[in-house]
Design a protein around this motif. Structure first.
Motif, short mmCIF file in Angstrom:
data_model
loop_
_atom_site.label_atom_id
_atom_site.label_comp_id
_atom_site.label_asym_id
_atom_site.label_seq_id
_atom_site.Cartn_x
_atom_site.Cartn_y
_atom_site.Cartn_z
N ARG A 15 0.81 -1.21 0.00
CA ARG A 15 0.00 0.00 0.00
C ARG A 15 0.85 1.27 0.00
O ARG A 15 0.51 2.26 -0.63
CB ARG A 15 -0.93 0.01 1.22
CG ARG A 15 -1.95 -1.13 1.25
CD ARG A 15 -2.87 -0.99 2.45
NE ARG A 15 -3.63 0.24 2.39
CZ ARG A 15 -4.41 0.69 3.39
NH1 ARG A 15 -4.50 0.00 4.51
NH2 ARG A 15 -5.08 1.81 3.26
N ARG A 16 1.96 1.26 0.75
CA ARG A 16 2.83 2.44 0.84
C ARG A 16 4.27 2.01 0.67
O ARG A 16 4.63 0.86 0.90
CB ARG A 16 2.64 3.15 2.19
CG ARG A 16 1.28 3.80 2.35
CD ARG A 16 1.20 4.56 3.67
NE ARG A 16 -0.09 5.23 3.83
CZ ARG A 16 -1.17 4.66 4.36
NH1 ARG A 16 -1.11 3.39 4.79
NH2 ARG A 16 -2.30 5.33 4.47
N SER A 17 5.11 2.97 0.28
CA SER A 17 6.53 2.69 0.02
C SER A 17 7.22 2.23 1.29
O SER A 17 6.89 2.66 2.41
CB SER A 17 7.23 3.94 -0.53
OG SER A 17 6.63 4.33 -1.75
N LEU A 18 8.23 1.40 1.11
CA LEU A 18 9.01 0.86 2.22
C LEU A 18 10.32 1.62 2.35
O LEU A 18 10.80 2.24 1.39
CB LEU A 18 9.29 -0.63 1.98
CG LEU A 18 8.06 -1.53 1.80
CD1 LEU A 18 8.49 -2.95 1.45
CD2 LEU A 18 7.19 -1.52 3.05
N ASP A 19 10.89 1.55 3.55
CA ASP A 19 12.17 2.21 3.80
C ASP A 19 13.02 1.26 4.64
O ASP A 19 12.69 0.95 5.79
CB ASP A 19 11.99 3.53 4.54
CG ASP A 19 13.30 4.28 4.73
OD1 ASP A 19 14.29 3.90 4.08
OD2 ASP A 19 13.32 5.23 5.52
N TYR A 20 14.12 0.79 4.06
CA TYR A 20 14.97 -0.19 4.74
C TYR A 20 15.56 0.40 6.01
O TYR A 20 15.72 -0.30 7.01
CB TYR A 20 16.09 -0.62 3.79
CG TYR A 20 17.08 -1.58 4.41
CD1 TYR A 20 16.85 -2.95 4.38
CD2 TYR A 20 18.24 -1.11 5.00
CE1 TYR A 20 17.75 -3.83 4.95
CE2 TYR A 20 19.15 -1.99 5.57
CZ TYR A 20 18.90 -3.34 5.54
OH TYR A 20 19.80 -4.20 6.11
N GLU A 21 15.91 1.70 5.97
CA GLU A 21 16.54 2.32 7.14
C GLU A 21 15.56 2.46 8.30
O GLU A 21 15.98 2.57 9.45
CB GLU A 21 17.11 3.69 6.76
CG GLU A 21 18.38 3.63 5.92
CD GLU A 21 18.13 3.11 4.53
OE1 GLU A 21 18.97 2.36 4.02
OE2 GLU A 21 17.07 3.45 3.93
N THR A 22 14.27 2.50 8.03
CA THR A 22 13.27 2.58 9.10
C THR A 22 12.92 1.20 9.63
O THR A 22 12.98 0.94 10.83
CB THR A 22 12.00 3.29 8.58
OG1 THR A 22 12.37 4.58 8.10
CG2 THR A 22 10.98 3.44 9.70
N THR A 23 12.53 0.31 8.75
CA THR A 23 12.20 -1.07 9.14
C THR A 23 12.70 -1.99 8.04
O THR A 23 12.36 -1.82 6.87
CB THR A 23 10.68 -1.24 9.32
OG1 THR A 23 10.20 -0.26 10.24
CG2 THR A 23 10.36 -2.63 9.84
N SER A 24 13.49 -2.95 8.45
CA SER A 24 14.07 -3.87 7.46
C SER A 24 13.34 -5.20 7.40
O SER A 24 13.61 -6.00 6.49
CB SER A 24 15.55 -4.11 7.78
OG SER A 24 15.68 -4.69 9.07
N ASN A 25 12.42 -5.46 8.34
CA ASN A 25 11.74 -6.75 8.34
C ASN A 25 10.35 -6.61 8.98
O ASN A 25 10.19 -5.87 9.96
CB ASN A 25 12.58 -7.77 9.12
CG ASN A 25 12.07 -9.18 8.95
OD1 ASN A 25 11.20 -9.61 9.71
ND2 ASN A 25 12.59 -9.90 7.97
#
Length: 729
Positions: A451-461
């Motif tokens: 639904r929304r873009s992901l950010d590895y630096e915020t949450t990786s899993n």
């Protein structure tokens, strides 16, 4: 005083007797000639030399260097009884044969004079911090000339104390304790500690802070080694570790460095970051044949219950039913007991699955789901039994790039849909955490959609529990979504450029094995991963940098510096694919370096400039001389026009007699402005202004002629103007 006496004597000797008489000076002798009464110059010089010799002879008690104050510098750790220095005073203070006496004017001073010598000795300890002694000493030494009645001479003496690293840093208010929430983000401030050093400002009191390696030391650390601010380095989790202790160290930059250690006790505060959890994921119950409205159902494998997983909070829960068949039962919100309704009794055939929900009272966003399957003891119809709905696997995993666009299908939760013709409702999916809907969604086909873009630096899993039901049966599985990092950030240095100053002589803590520490380059990457630092540039070979960003000047380069300003470029390269990099200029000013070499280079530069200036001046002078020589040469030559020869005639040069000397007066010019001289004929010469030059040249040519032809005598051969003219031509 001797100088004043000498001046008065010379003044009296220089004053004429007439002036002295006018001033009323008595003279026993009659007035004589002034020249006779004036003493000879030799007498005056002898008297002046005698007075000067007397003044110089007694220089006792004067300082040898011509100064007025004696100054000494010593270290504060100088032992008692040590010789501080020797007074540079003229004279011999020995007890037997000496000619001066030295003594201190003050009593109880921290320094004293060794009897019979000029040596100043330490009597009490000195301390720059004034804890065990004075930080500076000022005394007056009296010098007496023996065997004279001269007054004493007072010599001020100053003893200044150098600071040494004799005080270790001290923690203030240690040991420390702090409480940190498990939701604190990386870089969040956790605590502020404080330490001080009683040494004087400088390297001996410059403090560096560090967390010593040990259990749980990776969770907290100092934001900057020069500031006592402790921040979160790694996310905390109350359920993993709820308290721990780390060791802190503060160290000065003395030589050798001194340090102090203390402890920091960390209590992790539980935060509402966990959902409640049912004791069991699936419950079953049988509806008795004699069941009535309000009959409580007995569930297995145990009573319906749930608890908050945040053990430190343990929020109260309330129970309810949800989904398409929630109206078939009544759930006690406090105990979770289930009671049958009239609709359930009337419609149950042969089983139904209902979703149970346990929600935190203080936070509706925190809840847990479970299923309750109710079966009838006696089937009411001949409908064939429907196979139980199941996921095809118990764990679904996928990896998604953080650059994936919203709307992408990440994975499909497949089930075994047997006997679908008897199902009256589509599949329904439930997720254990409502935060799932912030990023993802599941449609009826079991597709997990972004639904929304992901950010590895915020949450990786991301990890969730998902349940599927068809209102008759249900099943659960887990979803694990891993985010793949995209190298979207370039490394960044804390400063756009770095400038350091360092002493070439080193300084204890600044030195490391194999080099002199210059400073630290701090770089950060917005992407996860590691950074590699490298050096390049003109002076890069003189330095090296470690993994922490500490810059060192190589030991072998310290003694070979020929410049006090060194330039290089630092580059930070991340570990992403493709790698990105950033560079900054670095300038290192080395004080005390390049002294002799730098002076030699500067001297060579000045010498080269002087030689170049002299060479340029020499070229200018040579050019000037060449120009003058060329101009004079042209002026001297000034050749007459070459004589014209008649066409068709060949003239032979013959010797001619020398012309007679020129008359003292020149004849008047002819009409054509030329002068004519008759000598056995007429000859047409140049203008009057060059007559003498032409005559002189002609005489020289005729005198040097070596022709063997003999000219007839001028008296016997008549002159012919035309012949003469032709010969000249």
């Amino acid at each position: 005083m001797p100088a004043l006496a000498l001046f008065l004597l010379l003044f009296l000797l220089d004053t004429p007797s007439s002036l002295r008489a006018q001033a009323g000076e008595w003279s026993p002798r009659p007035k004589r000639d002034e020249a006779a009464t004036t003493p000879p110059a030799a007498t005056v010089a002898a008297i002046a030399l005698s007075i000067k010799s007397r003044a110089i002879q007694d220089s006792r008690c004067y300082l040898m260097n011509g100064g007025a104050v004696e100054s000494f510098f010593i270290s504060e750790d100088t032992p008692i009884g040590s010789i501080i220095g020797t007074l540079s005073v003229n004279g011999d203070p020995s007890e037997d044969l000496g000619d001066i006496t030295l003594r201190l004017q003050e009593k109880g001073a921290a320094v004293g004079i060794v009897p019979g010598s000029k040596n100043l000795t330490l009597l009490r300890a000195l301390d720059r911090e004034e804890k065990i002694g004075p930080s500076n000493v000022y005394v007056n030494v009296r010098c007496d000339r023996r065997r004279t009645t001269d007054p004493s001479f007072v010599i001020p003496v100053s003893v200044r104390v150098w600071d040494v690293n004799d005080n270790a840093p001290q923690w203030e208010g240690a040991p420390y304790a702090v409480r940190v929430s498990e939701t604190a983000a990386r870089g969040a401030r956790a605590a502020a500690v404080r330490a001080s050093d009683r040494d004087q400002p400088g390297p001996h009191s410059a403090l560096h802070y560090a967390v010593l390696p040990g259990p749980h030391s990776e969770y907290l650390g100092f934001e900057n080694e020069l500031e006592p601010i402790i921040v979160v380095k790694k996310p905390l989790d109350f359920e993993t570790v709820n308290n721990f202790t780390i060791k802190l160290r503060v160290q000065d930059q003395g030589s050798p460095p001194l340090y102090s250690d203390t402890t920091l006790q960390v209590t992790v505060l539980d935060a509402d970051d966990q959902n409640p959890k049912f004791t069991y994921e699936h419950y079953t119950a049988l509806l008795p044949d004699d069941a009535e409205e309000g009959t409580f159902l007995t569930t297995s494998p145990g009573p319906i219950s749930a608890a908050d997983q945040d053990l430190g909070i343990n929020a109260p829960l309330q129970y309810s039913s949800t989904g398409d068949h929630k109206q078939l039962i009544v759930v006690n919100k406090d105990t979770g007991q289930v009671a049958a309704t009239k609709q359930l009794i009337a419609e149950l055939d042969p089983s139904v699955t209902i979703v149970l929900k346990a929600t935190q009272v203080d936070n509706p966003d925190r809840y847990a789901l479970a299923t309750l399957t109710i079966r009838s003891t006696t089937p009411r119809s001949s409908t064939p039994p429907i196979s139980r709905l199941q996921f095809t696997q118990k764990q679904y995993s996928t990896t998604v790039s953080e650059g994936a666009s919203p709307g992408s299908v990440l994975l499909t939760l497949t089930t075994v849909p047997q006997n679908t013709e008897f199902r009256e409702s589509p599949l329904q999916f439930y997720v254990s955490d409502r935060s799932f809907l912030d990023k993802f969604a599941i449609n009826n086909a079991g597709e997990v959609i972004l639904r929304r873009s992901l950010d590895y630096e915020t949450t990786s899993n991301y990890f969730y529990q998902v349940m599927v039901t068809d209102s008759i049966s249900n099943d659960t599985a887990s979803i694990n979504i891993s985010v793949e990092d995209v190298n979207e950030w370039e490394p960044r240095f804390r400063h756009p450029q770095y400038e350091f100053e360092v002493e070439a002589a080193g300084g204890g803590a600044g030195e490391a094995a194999g080099g002199l520490r210059v400073g630290r380059l701090v770089a950060h990457d917005g992407d996860a991963g590691t950074l590699a630092l490298s050096l390049a540039g003109q002076h890069a070979r003189m330095f090296y940098i470690n993994a922490s960003g500490d810059l060192f000047l190589r030991e072998e380069a310290i003694g070979n510096l020929n410049s006090s300003s060194l330039h290089l470029v630092a580059t930070a390269i991340d570990s992403g694919i493709p790698p990105r990099q950033t560079s900054v200029p670095v300038t290192v000013v080395v004080r005390g370096a390049g002294g002799a070499a730098g002076g030699a280079v500067r001297g060579a530069g000045l010498l080269a400039a002087l030689v170049a200036a002299l060479a340029l001046l020499a070229l200018l002078v040579c050019g000037l001389f060449l120009y003058i020589y060329t101009a004079r040469k042209k002026r001297i030559k000034s050749p007459a026009p070459a004589p014209l020869k008649p066409a068709g005639f060949i003239n032979h040069e013959k010797s001619r007699p020398l012309p007679s000397p020129l008359p003292p007066t020149l004849p008047d010019s002819g009409a054509n402005g030329t002068n004519t001289i008759a000598n056995n004929g007429t000859a047409t010469l140049a203008t009057s202004s060059s007559l003498q030059s032409v005559s002189a040249g002609a005489s020289t040519i005729l005198a040097g002629s070596s022709s063997s032809l003999h000219m007839p005598d001028a008296a016997t051969k008549p002159s012919n103007g035309h012949e003469d003219q032709k010969s000249f031509n």
